[in-house]
Design a protein around this motif. Structure first.
Motif, PDB file in Angstrom:
ATOM      1  N   PHE A  25       0.830  -1.204   0.000  1.00  0.00           N
ATOM      2  CA  PHE A  25       0.000   0.000   0.000  1.00  0.00           C
ATOM      3  C   PHE A  25       0.865   1.256   0.000  1.00  0.00           C
ATOM      4  O   PHE A  25       0.508   2.259  -0.626  1.00  0.00           O
ATOM      5  CB  PHE A  25      -0.966   0.011   1.183  1.00  0.00           C
ATOM      6  N   ASN A  26       1.994   1.208   0.694  1.00  0.00           N
ATOM      7  CA  ASN A  26       2.923   2.347   0.655  1.00  0.00           C
ATOM      8  C   ASN A  26       3.461   2.556  -0.761  1.00  0.00           C
ATOM      9  O   ASN A  26       3.595   3.695  -1.219  1.00  0.00           O
ATOM     10  CB  ASN A  26       4.083   2.137   1.631  1.00  0.00           C
ATOM     11  N   THR A  27       3.773   1.469  -1.449  1.00  0.00           N
ATOM     12  CA  THR A  27       4.280   1.570  -2.818  1.00  0.00           C
ATOM     13  C   THR A  27       3.200   2.127  -3.744  1.00  0.00           C
ATOM     14  O   THR A  27       3.475   3.014  -4.563  1.00  0.00           O
ATOM     15  CB  THR A  27       4.779   0.200  -3.317  1.00  0.00           C
ATOM     16  N   LEU A  47      -6.453   3.288   1.674  1.00  0.00           N
ATOM     17  CA  LEU A  47      -6.336   1.889   1.249  1.00  0.00           C
ATOM     18  C   LEU A  47      -6.423   0.946   2.449  1.00  0.00           C
ATOM     19  O   LEU A  47      -7.116  -0.077   2.398  1.00  0.00           O
ATOM     20  CB  LEU A  47      -5.020   1.653   0.505  1.00  0.00           C
ATOM     21  N   MET A  48      -5.734   1.290   3.520  1.00  0.00           N
ATOM     22  CA  MET A  48      -5.755   0.454   4.725  1.00  0.00           C
ATOM     23  C   MET A  48      -7.163   0.411   5.324  1.00  0.00           C
ATOM     24  O   MET A  48      -7.624  -0.651   5.764  1.00  0.00           O
ATOM     25  CB  MET A  48      -4.758   0.972   5.762  1.00  0.00           C
ATOM     26  N   GLU A  49      -7.834   1.555   5.339  1.00  0.00           N
ATOM     27  CA  GLU A  49      -9.192   1.603   5.876  1.00  0.00           C
ATOM     28  C   GLU A  49     -10.127   0.716   5.057  1.00  0.00           C
ATOM     29  O   GLU A  49     -10.907  -0.056   5.609  1.00  0.00           O
ATOM     30  CB  GLU A  49      -9.698   3.047   5.874  1.00  0.00           C
ATOM     31  N   ALA A  67      -9.822   2.917  -3.140  1.00  0.00           N
ATOM     32  CA  ALA A  67     -10.180   3.861  -2.084  1.00  0.00           C
ATOM     33  C   ALA A  67     -10.701   5.149  -2.699  1.00  0.00           C
ATOM     34  O   ALA A  67     -10.387   5.470  -3.847  1.00  0.00           O
ATOM     35  CB  ALA A  67      -8.959   4.169  -1.224  1.00  0.00           C
ATOM     36  N   ARG A  68     -11.470   5.851  -1.906  1.00  0.00           N
ATOM     37  CA  ARG A  68     -11.932   7.180  -2.294  1.00  0.00           C
ATOM     38  C   ARG A  68     -10.992   8.198  -1.650  1.00  0.00           C
ATOM     39  O   ARG A  68     -10.661   8.084  -0.478  1.00  0.00           O
ATOM     40  CB  ARG A  68     -13.365   7.393  -1.850  1.00  0.00           C
ATOM     41  N   PHE A 100      -3.982  -3.966  -9.094  1.00  0.00           N
ATOM     42  CA  PHE A 100      -4.465  -2.738  -9.723  1.00  0.00           C
ATOM     43  C   PHE A 100      -5.096  -1.886  -8.637  1.00  0.00           C
ATOM     44  O   PHE A 100      -6.168  -2.200  -8.138  1.00  0.00           O
ATOM     45  CB  PHE A 100      -5.489  -3.039 -10.821  1.00  0.00           C
ATOM     46  N   GLY A 101      -4.407  -0.817  -8.243  1.00  0.00           N
ATOM     47  CA  GLY A 101      -4.938   0.120  -7.257  1.00  0.00           C
ATOM     48  C   GLY A 101      -5.800   1.146  -7.956  1.00  0.00           C
ATOM     49  O   GLY A 101      -5.410   1.693  -8.983  1.00  0.00           O
ATOM     50  N   LEU A 102      -6.969   1.389  -7.413  1.00  0.00           N
ATOM     51  CA  LEU A 102      -7.918   2.309  -8.030  1.00  0.00           C
ATOM     52  C   LEU A 102      -8.266   3.398  -7.031  1.00  0.00           C
ATOM     53  O   LEU A 102      -8.595   3.108  -5.880  1.00  0.00           O
ATOM     54  CB  LEU A 102      -9.171   1.531  -8.426  1.00  0.00           C
ATOM     55  N   PHE A 103      -8.191   4.658  -7.480  1.00  0.00           N
ATOM     56  CA  PHE A 103      -8.443   5.801  -6.619  1.00  0.00           C
ATOM     57  C   PHE A 103      -9.527   6.667  -7.249  1.00  0.00           C
ATOM     58  O   PHE A 103      -9.453   6.987  -8.436  1.00  0.00           O
ATOM     59  CB  PHE A 103      -7.163   6.612  -6.420  1.00  0.00           C
TER      60      PHE A 103
END
Length: 154
Positions: A25-27, A47-49, A67-68, A100-103
């Motif tokens: 998550f840090n990356t 992301l952690m939440e 995450a939002r 795939f991180g989505l924001f």
């Protein structure tokens, strides 16, 4: 297909390995800062939440942490390919190597859901995932993720 508006070529990384989900998550947060100018602490916390509600691993070695974020103007993505898979708490108990991180903005509503659905559909394709796993070049990975795939119907 994933829109090239959603995933910038600069937002793709191939990483040798990751020691923990927190480090992952840090990356993701660091890449989001570099490419989209987001606050990495806010991204990581969000992301952690979200992950505390349940794992975002969807199976077959794929995770879709999302995450939002209040400081983003539209839905954006970051893609990581891990050369050494990471335990992510997936229901199928398979470690993940495609992330795939989505924001999305806080008020994204249906746009966030549409983007999440598009990414999920794309990464459910085993042939596409095999192509991603076989490539270590970020520009090739971007092309694989964003090219329009066609199928021949009989």
């Amino acid at each position: 297909m994933i829109s090239s508006d959603l995933l910038s070529p600069e937002a793709i990384r191939v990483i040798p390995g990751m020691s923990s989900k927190k480090r992952l998550f840090n990356t993701l947060s660091d890449v989001a800062e570099q490419v989209y100018h987001l606050c990495p602490e806010s991204v990581c916390d969000a992301l952690m939440e979200r992950e505390s509600l349940g794992p975002t691993a969807v199976g077959q070695g794929v995770a879709l942490p999302h995450a939002r974020i209040d400081s983003i103007d539209r839905v954006r993505g970051v893609f990581l390919k891990l050369e050494r898979p990471l335990d992510f708490g997936a229901a199928d108990r398979q470690p993940v190597d495609l992330i795939f991180g989505l924001f999305a903005p806080e008020d994204a509503g249906v746009d966030h859901l549409k983007a999440l659905a598009a990414v999920s559909r794309t990464l459910r394709d085993p042939d596409l995932c095999a192509l991603l796993r076989a490539n270590g070049d970020a520009s090739t990975i971007h092309t694989v993720l964003t090219q329009r795939r066609t199928t021949n119907a009989a």
